[in-house]
Design an enzyme around this catalytic site. Structure first.
Site, PDB file in Angstrom:
ATOM      1  N   HIS A 293      54.749  -8.164  34.037  1.00 38.54           N
ATOM      2  CA  HIS A 293      53.529  -7.596  34.598  1.00 38.54           C
ATOM      3  C   HIS A 293      53.080  -6.374  33.807  1.00 38.54           C
ATOM      4  O   HIS A 293      53.877  -5.728  33.156  1.00 38.54           O
ATOM      5  CB  HIS A 293      53.694  -7.238  36.082  1.00 38.54           C
ATOM      6  CG  HIS A 293      54.783  -6.253  36.380  1.00 38.54           C
ATOM      7  ND1 HIS A 293      56.120  -6.587  36.353  1.00 38.54           N
ATOM      8  CD2 HIS A 293      54.734  -4.943  36.716  1.00 38.54           C
ATOM      9  CE1 HIS A 293      56.855  -5.530  36.679  1.00 38.54           C
ATOM     10  NE2 HIS A 293      56.030  -4.513  36.888  1.00 38.54           N
TER      11      HIS A 293
ATOM     12  N   ASN B  24      56.872  -1.964  31.982  1.00 37.67           N
ATOM     13  CA  ASN B  24      58.240  -1.470  32.017  1.00 37.67           C
ATOM     14  C   ASN B  24      59.171  -2.652  31.800  1.00 37.67           C
ATOM     15  O   ASN B  24      59.008  -3.690  32.428  1.00 37.67           O
ATOM     16  CB  ASN B  24      58.540  -0.816  33.371  1.00 37.67           C
ATOM     17  CG  ASN B  24      57.574   0.311  33.676  1.00 37.67           C
ATOM     18  OD1 ASN B  24      57.232   1.098  32.814  1.00 37.67           O
ATOM     19  ND2 ASN B  24      57.117   0.379  34.921  1.00 37.67           N
TER      20      ASN B  24
ATOM     21  N   ASP C  28      48.373  -2.373  43.432  1.00 29.87           N
ATOM     22  CA  ASP C  28      49.740  -1.921  43.675  1.00 29.87           C
ATOM     23  C   ASP C  28      49.802  -1.310  45.072  1.00 29.87           C
ATOM     24  O   ASP C  28      48.887  -0.587  45.473  1.00 29.87           O
ATOM     25  CB  ASP C  28      50.139  -0.886  42.623  1.00 29.87           C
ATOM     26  CG  ASP C  28      51.624  -0.619  42.586  1.00 29.87           C
ATOM     27  OD1 ASP C  28      52.167  -0.113  43.603  1.00 29.87           O
ATOM     28  OD2 ASP C  28      52.246  -0.895  41.557  1.00 29.87           O
ATOM     29  N   ILE C  29      50.866  -1.594  45.812  1.00 30.66           N
ATOM     30  CA  ILE C  29      50.973  -1.050  47.173  1.00 30.66           C
ATOM     31  C   ILE C  29      51.412   0.417  47.178  1.00 30.66           C
ATOM     32  O   ILE C  29      51.313   1.081  48.206  1.00 30.66           O
ATOM     33  CB  ILE C  29      51.905  -1.894  48.073  1.00 30.66           C
ATOM     34  CG1 ILE C  29      53.321  -1.917  47.519  1.00 30.66           C
ATOM     35  CG2 ILE C  29      51.346  -3.285  48.270  1.00 30.66           C
ATOM     36  CD1 ILE C  29      54.337  -2.494  48.490  1.00 30.66           C
TER      37      ILE C  29
ATOM     38  N   HIS D 134      50.821  -2.839  34.374  1.00 29.44           N
ATOM     39  CA  HIS D 134      50.167  -1.904  35.295  1.00 29.44           C
ATOM     40  C   HIS D 134      48.885  -1.420  34.614  1.00 29.44           C
ATOM     41  O   HIS D 134      48.953  -0.894  33.492  1.00 29.44           O
ATOM     42  CB  HIS D 134      51.046  -0.676  35.553  1.00 29.44           C
ATOM     43  CG  HIS D 134      52.340  -0.964  36.223  1.00 29.44           C
ATOM     44  ND1 HIS D 134      52.551  -0.703  37.559  1.00 29.44           N
ATOM     45  CD2 HIS D 134      53.500  -1.467  35.739  1.00 29.44           C
ATOM     46  CE1 HIS D 134      53.795  -1.027  37.860  1.00 29.44           C
ATOM     47  NE2 HIS D 134      54.388  -1.500  36.775  1.00 29.44           N
TER      48      HIS D 134
ATOM     49  N   GLN E 164      61.764  -0.983  35.691  1.00 33.28           N
ATOM     50  CA  GLN E 164      61.247  -2.287  36.099  1.00 33.28           C
ATOM     51  C   GLN E 164      61.988  -2.672  37.367  1.00 33.28           C
ATOM     52  O   GLN E 164      63.211  -2.778  37.378  1.00 33.28           O
ATOM     53  CB  GLN E 164      61.460  -3.351  35.020  1.00 33.28           C
ATOM     54  CG  GLN E 164      60.871  -4.694  35.409  1.00 33.28           C
ATOM     55  CD  GLN E 164      61.044  -5.771  34.337  1.00 33.28           C
ATOM     56  OE1 GLN E 164      61.705  -5.567  33.328  1.00 33.28           O
ATOM     57  NE2 GLN E 164      60.434  -6.918  34.579  1.00 33.28           N
ATOM     58  N   SER E 165      61.260  -2.841  38.454  1.00 35.76           N
ATOM     59  CA  SER E 165      61.899  -3.151  39.734  1.00 35.76           C
ATOM     60  C   SER E 165      61.662  -4.594  40.164  1.00 35.76           C
ATOM     61  O   SER E 165      62.401  -5.110  40.994  1.00 35.76           O
ATOM     62  CB  SER E 165      61.414  -2.193  40.826  1.00 35.76           C
ATOM     63  OG  SER E 165      60.020  -2.277  40.971  1.00 35.76           O
TER      64      SER E 165
END
Length: 122
Positions: free
Chosen positions: A108, A95, A39-40, A110, A102-103
């Site tokens: 996915h 999410n 994750d960034i 995490h 959830q963006s």
């Protein structure tokens, strides 16, 4: 609903573009149907996203489309945790929807760990 939380098509999906190699990412694990990358904006010392290569907006929808691919995502998350040395524990978080933050509307998980987690998560 903001543009960030609007469900995306495969053509403009950030995660699809990472899977395709169009956007750089630190890939830590890959299977025929999954890709896992750092994750960034990590929320813990280890924070890896595991995504199916197929574009499906949520994990619940992935379960409807292919239980086998959903199982592969879960297995890949466990393998990432093992590879990252999270034997004391980790969180596997997904999410679903804008109210859950959830963006990116590509299924996915995490994988978060490397420190003690608190409850409730927030």
């Amino acid at each position: 609903m903001s543009a960030e939380s609007t469900p995306t098509s495969q053509a403009d999906c950030l995660f699809c573009r990472i899977v395709a190699g169009e956007i750089p990412a630190t890939i830590v694990h890959e299977t025929p149907n999954t890709t896992a990358f750092r994750d960034i904006e990590p929320q813990a010392p280890t924070h890896v996203l595991v995504v199916p290569k197929r574009h499906v907006p949520t994990l619940a929808e992935l379960a409807d489309v292919s239980a086998e691919e959903l199982a592969e995502v879960v297995r890949a998350a466990g393998e990432v945790a093992r590879m990252e040395g999270l034997e004391r524990g980790y969180r596997a978080v997904y999410n679903t929807g804008p109210d859950a933050q959830q963006s990116v509307f590509h299924a996915h998980v995490h994988v978060v760990g490397g420190r003690p987690m608190t409850w409730p998560p927030g």
